[in-house]
Design a protein around this motif. Structure first.
Motif, PDB file in Angstrom:
ATOM      1  N   THR A   1       3.619  -9.016  -7.358  1.00  0.00           N
ATOM      2  CA  THR A   1       3.726  -7.910  -6.421  1.00  0.00           C
ATOM      3  C   THR A   1       2.360  -7.543  -5.842  1.00  0.00           C
ATOM      4  N   VAL A   2       2.360  -7.233  -4.557  1.00  0.00           N
ATOM      5  CA  VAL A   2       1.179  -6.687  -3.898  1.00  0.00           C
ATOM      6  C   VAL A   2       1.534  -5.300  -3.375  1.00  0.00           C
ATOM      7  N   TYR A   3       0.552  -4.419  -3.410  1.00  0.00           N
ATOM      8  CA  TYR A   3       0.778  -3.027  -3.052  1.00  0.00           C
ATOM      9  C   TYR A   3      -0.140  -2.614  -1.899  1.00  0.00           C
ATOM     10  N   LEU A   4       0.300  -1.592  -1.190  1.00  0.00           N
ATOM     11  CA  LEU A   4      -0.552  -0.959  -0.196  1.00  0.00           C
ATOM     12  C   LEU A   4      -0.412   0.550  -0.376  1.00  0.00           C
ATOM     13  N   GLN A   5      -1.424   1.164  -0.960  1.00  0.00           N
ATOM     14  CA  GLN A   5      -1.454   2.606  -1.118  1.00  0.00           C
ATOM     15  C   GLN A   5      -2.030   3.201   0.153  1.00  0.00           C
ATOM     16  N   MET A   6      -1.271   4.071   0.785  1.00  0.00           N
ATOM     17  CA  MET A   6      -1.673   4.655   2.058  1.00  0.00           C
ATOM     18  C   MET A   6      -1.825   6.156   1.895  1.00  0.00           C
ATOM     19  N   ASN A   7      -3.026   6.647   2.054  1.00  0.00           N
ATOM     20  CA  ASN A   7      -3.317   8.071   1.945  1.00  0.00           C
ATOM     21  C   ASN A   7      -3.796   8.621   3.280  1.00  0.00           C
ATOM     22  N   SER A   8      -3.782   9.921   3.401  1.00  0.00           N
ATOM     23  CA  SER A   8      -4.247  10.596   4.626  1.00  0.00           C
ATOM     24  C   SER A   8      -3.610   9.969   5.866  1.00  0.00           C
ATOM     25  N   LEU A   9      -2.319   9.803   5.806  1.00  0.00           N
ATOM     26  CA  LEU A   9      -1.615   9.131   6.902  1.00  0.00           C
ATOM     27  C   LEU A   9      -1.689   9.921   8.199  1.00  0.00           C
ATOM     28  N   LYS A  10      -1.757   9.174   9.293  1.00  0.00           N
ATOM     29  CA  LYS A  10      -1.845   9.755  10.633  1.00  0.00           C
ATOM     30  C   LYS A  10      -0.650   9.283  11.456  1.00  0.00           C
ATOM     31  N   PRO A  11      -0.286  10.030  12.481  1.00  0.00           N
ATOM     32  CA  PRO A  11       0.826   9.585  13.345  1.00  0.00           C
ATOM     33  C   PRO A  11       0.608   8.182  13.911  1.00  0.00           C
ATOM     34  N   GLU A  12      -0.632   7.809  14.167  1.00  0.00           N
ATOM     35  CA  GLU A  12      -0.905   6.480  14.712  1.00  0.00           C
ATOM     36  C   GLU A  12      -0.722   5.368  13.684  1.00  0.00           C
ATOM     37  N   ASP A  13      -0.455   5.712  12.430  1.00  0.00           N
ATOM     38  CA  ASP A  13      -0.110   4.706  11.419  1.00  0.00           C
ATOM     39  C   ASP A  13       1.372   4.327  11.480  1.00  0.00           C
TER      40      ASP A  13
END
Length: 125
Positions: free
Chosen positions: A78-90
């Protein structure tokens, strides 16, 4: 070949967090460099992050550096992508990709020959 299945997408408010997962089939997961890409409606697929097969090399797009973290667990395929401080442009469909590669992982989508079906991430303002 390896089959990839993403999960963890959803709707989140700006400033929030999500963790994407990509589960891979097969016994040779540790041979693959893994990447995350995203594609927003009307836009080309763009590089987000990549990690080498042993985790020694990690690269991020400038737009996500400091906010997103890619990691992998070879024992869990498994590979993960932790996404913090998300913005509308994400906001985009996020895709996991894999390619057999020794050393530095590629950042070009054209270099990857295995893709998941994608998971949608929507960030509201």
């Amino acid at each position: 070949q390896v089959q990839l299945v993403e999960s963890g997408g959803g709707l989140v408010q700006a400033g929030g967090s999500l963790r994407l997962s990509c589960a891979a089939s097969g016994r040779t997961f540790s041979s693959y460099a893994m990447g995350w890409f995203r594609q927003a409606p009307g836009k080309e697929r763009e590089f987000v992050a990549t990690i080498s097969r042993n985790g020694a090399y990690i690269y991020y797009a400038d737009s996500v550096k400091g906010r997103f973290t890619i990691s992998r667990d070879n024992a869990k395929n498994t590979v993960y992508l932790q996404m913090n401080s998300l913005k509308p442009e994400d906001t985009a469909a996020y895709y996991c990709a894999a390619v057999v590669r020794v050393g530095r992982p590629p950042q070009s989508a054209a270099s990857y020959d295995n893709w998941g079906q994608g998971t949608q991430v929507t960030v509201s303002s």
